[in-house]
Structures are given as structure tokens and as C-alpha cells.
Design an enzyme around this catalytic site. Sequence first.
Site, PDB file in Angstrom:
ATOM      1  N   ASP A 119      50.491 -22.317   4.194  1.00  0.00           N
ATOM      2  CA  ASP A 119      51.059 -20.996   4.462  1.00  0.00           C
ATOM      3  C   ASP A 119      52.578 -20.978   4.501  1.00  0.00           C
ATOM      4  O   ASP A 119      53.214 -20.035   4.056  1.00  0.00           O
ATOM      5  CB  ASP A 119      50.522 -20.439   5.792  1.00  0.00           C
ATOM      6  CG  ASP A 119      51.052 -21.210   6.994  1.00  0.00           C
ATOM      7  OD1 ASP A 119      50.849 -22.442   7.055  1.00  0.00           O
ATOM      8  OD2 ASP A 119      51.677 -20.589   7.870  1.00  0.00           O
ATOM      9  N   GLU A 168      62.254 -20.742   8.216  1.00  0.00           N
ATOM     10  CA  GLU A 168      60.961 -21.115   7.622  1.00  0.00           C
ATOM     11  C   GLU A 168      60.539 -20.099   6.565  1.00  0.00           C
ATOM     12  O   GLU A 168      60.539 -18.893   6.797  1.00  0.00           O
ATOM     13  CB  GLU A 168      59.875 -21.210   8.689  1.00  0.00           C
ATOM     14  CG  GLU A 168      58.563 -21.777   8.144  1.00  0.00           C
ATOM     15  CD  GLU A 168      57.560 -22.127   9.236  1.00  0.00           C
ATOM     16  OE1 GLU A 168      56.655 -22.933   8.970  1.00  0.00           O
ATOM     17  OE2 GLU A 168      57.691 -21.594  10.362  1.00  0.00           O
ATOM     18  N   TYR A 188      47.963 -17.468  14.039  1.00  0.00           N
ATOM     19  CA  TYR A 188      47.623 -16.278  13.259  1.00  0.00           C
ATOM     20  C   TYR A 188      46.504 -15.508  13.952  1.00  0.00           C
ATOM     21  O   TYR A 188      45.459 -15.225  13.367  1.00  0.00           O
ATOM     22  CB  TYR A 188      47.233 -16.657  11.826  1.00  0.00           C
ATOM     23  CG  TYR A 188      48.419 -17.141  11.015  1.00  0.00           C
ATOM     24  CD1 TYR A 188      49.383 -16.249  10.555  1.00  0.00           C
ATOM     25  CD2 TYR A 188      48.604 -18.492  10.746  1.00  0.00           C
ATOM     26  CE1 TYR A 188      50.485 -16.675   9.835  1.00  0.00           C
ATOM     27  CE2 TYR A 188      49.700 -18.943  10.028  1.00  0.00           C
ATOM     28  CZ  TYR A 188      50.641 -18.022   9.577  1.00  0.00           C
ATOM     29  OH  TYR A 188      51.741 -18.454   8.860  1.00  0.00           O
TER      30      TYR A 188
END
Length: 497
Positions: A82, A475, A234
Site C-alpha cells: 500500500d 510517505e 485501515y
Amino acid sequence: MEPKSSSRHSLCVLAAMLQLLLFAPSLAAAFNYADALAKSIIFFEGQRSGKLPPGNRMPWRGDSGLRDGAQYNVDLVGGYYDAGDNVKFGLPMAFTTTMLAWSVVDFGKFMGAELPHARAAVRWGADYLLKAATSTPDTLYVQVADPNQDHRCWERPEDMDTPRSVYAVTKDKPGSDVAAETAAALAASAIVFRRADPAYSSRLLHAAMKVFNFADRHRGSYSDSLSAFVCPFYCSYSGYHDELLWAASWLHRASNNVSFMSYVQVNGMQLGAGDDDYSFSWDDKRVGTKVLLSKGFLRKKLQGLQLYKAHSDNYICSLVPGTSSFQSGQYTPGGLVYKEGASNMQYVTTATFLLLAYAKYLRSSGSSVVCGAKDVSPGELIALAKRQVDYILGKNPAGMSYMVGFGARYPRRVHHRGASMPSVRAHPGRIGCEEGFRYLHSGAPDANVLVGAVVGGPDARDAFADDRDSYGQSEPATYINAPLVGALAFFAGTAKY
């Protein structure tokens, strides 16, 4: 009374300044949007897990996760990491795939030579999701790797030796949110391959229907079923209603099956159709669904979809200076959409995509956005979207590009394991779990350029720390890039140089 009057005056001045900033014609030379588009797609090749194909354009990457799922007798090789870690999270991966597919569906005609690469990026995600959804009856595999274990190490994906645990949702442990998003991703991908590969498209659509039925029949949030492993990373904070409506909308668009439009019409209000919401992300699909469904009203006048156009207008109006519902706090002084303190750029790219998609639907029907007494034209939405894209690419107070490898000045210390460490080609010997942290905390530039990665971005005052430890700003993530692919394609195909 005087303080209130002064406050109102200040807000008016701020709104006026933002209006000039966001809508004024650009005097600077246009960016090379085609180059940015190409790089935004290359980024996904750097995020690939599994056996890399010949010609993978991120040459410092190698094969990884080749036994994912093996201990559970299921093939879960492939898919995407991800962000900067080595976990395969199903919810953001599915959303990434949906948004890549939507980018191709709506803006593929502007992609030129990049269209095959964009399709390949969609297919890499869809192939994995297809396996995750069809390998075991009444089971959807939604994650590979324990993030708590993964985050205790700073390892290249090619070296990782942390547990590759597998997590799934079932009838008894439901996950309607992640299952419905997977259905949306498969359905949207089916549209991408409808002409290019009809047999594959049919497989995707059939799987999407099955997964949607599974999500709808066995309702519950995966954040409850798998809380210890998906939260706080998440969590589905918005619940699963938004994903059910989103998935049904994509299934209708992919299949033209009236049963899915009936589902939307019957269940819409219960699933959030009447709610106004002001952000669109891997977690919350409400605004995206409304824009998607508004196309059916604007182009086909489908019964019962007027509500979605009205709520889409409300969202758009909140972004447009000079309208009665404009929310000035949504922008930095430099003009960037600002929603969250960490990884804000994900909200920038989704808002930009929705502005352009909505502008497309409005233009095709000769319509405009109704913001109280003011009508806003599709052209104004495009100008606002262009300002966001240009900010990302370098037209901002810091004078830097937030896309790695684009322009002369861009982030050099990205919060990303593979980018920060010597590649397996440069350093074939294994770099262990704890040994890797010296690269995380180093001030040295990245060993490898993660071409096309868009990082979390600047703070509310347009300030940015090029610091690997500042993960909220440094990030990258697949779901930041995916909507930007469509926006860059639009400007690559329409900008006047």
C-alpha cells in the site's frame, strides 16, 4: 459586534484572495503533464508484490512475497504494497484499483502511449483481487502480513522474513466494507477490459457480482471482525454502508443490469444517499458515489438520481471560493486542498479527480453546478483542478514538486523501505530487520528513486519536512497516486503548450 464584523471582513478577504489564487489564469509555462502521467504510473511498478514481469520499469525492485498464502493452501502472490511497508492491505488496494480503473474509463482517451501501462496497473491489482475473491467459497482474503510484526522491522520487500499471515472475511466474520470495495474494483476493472480483453472482463464482472452478494447478505464491518490486525492502520471508520452503495453503482455501470439500479433506488437513503460529506478516500466513498451516480441523471435522466446531483453540487460548492457554502478552511494559504494532518495529499488527488469527472459529466449534458444563487461552470471546476495538479508538480510556496523524480526539486527522503535502502542488485546480502532502521533514521537521500511517488505533502501552512521519519508528510501511497493518474491524463491530453 465589532469583532464579528472584523471576522466576517477577514473571511471575505480570504475568500477573495483564494478565488484569485485558484481561478486566475496561470502565467507560468505549463508543466509537462504527459511526463508526470508516465511517472505516476511507473510508481505502481515499484509497489508490486510477487514475481515481477520482464521489463518492470523500477529496475531496483526484485521479486517478493512469492509464497504469500502458501501456508494456507491459497495463492495470494501478487498485488500491491500500500505505501512504505510490506503489507498487502485489501481495503486500500481495492480502492486503488477502483480509482485506477475509473481513471482509465473516464480519461483513458487522453493517455496516448501510456494507456497500455495504465491498463497493466489496473490488471496487476485486479488479478490479485480476483484470486482473493474466488479461491475459497464464501471467503474473501483481505490482507497478507501482520502489520504489527511488519512495522517492527525496516526491511526491503525482497528480504522480508516477518510472518506472512493471511486474514479473511467470511459469513461468520463479515467484512461488507472491504468486500463491497473489492466488488467495486472488479466491476470498474471489467469496464477497462471490456473491449481489450472481453473474456477477462467477463470473469471480473462475474466475480464482482458474487462478492457484492456476499457483502450484502453477510453484513458487518471488517474492523469488528479483524480489529487487531486492520486497526488502526485501515479501520473502516465510515462503516460499510458507503461501500455497498458504491459497489452497486459500479456494478450498474459495468453491467447495465437494472437490478443494481433498483438496489440503489431502494436502499440509497438507508446507505447514506441523503448525507452530505466533504472528503473522498479509501475509507469514505459517499461523495465519489454521488458523483458517479450523477452521471446517470445528467446524461440519461434516470429516475431517482436527482438527489445525487444535488449532493454532488453541495460538495463541489464547498470547494469553490465565492459561493455561499464555500469552506475556506479547506485550503492552505498557498491554495492546496487541506483535510487532514497526515497524508493530506490523498484528499487532494481524490478531490481533483472528482472535480474533473464531474466537469466532464456536466459538460456532456450542458449543465452547471448550482451553488445557491451562483452557477459554477465546468470550466471553473477544471481551473480549480488544474491549480491542485500544478501545486503538486511544483507551483507552490515551497517551489518543489511533491512527485518524486519530477522536476528539479522533489522529496529525497521518502518514508519507504525499498527506496531508502540499497537495492538487492547493489547489495545482494540480506539486510536484517533491526539493521534496516539505520536507513529509516538516516538523513542521507534515498538510495533508489521511487519514480512518480506522490508523498503525503505539506502541512496546513504549506511547510514540508523532507524527513523519512515524518511519515505523515513523506510517505507515498498507491491511493494517493491512483486518482492523480486520471487527472494527469486529462491535462496531458487537453493542455495548451
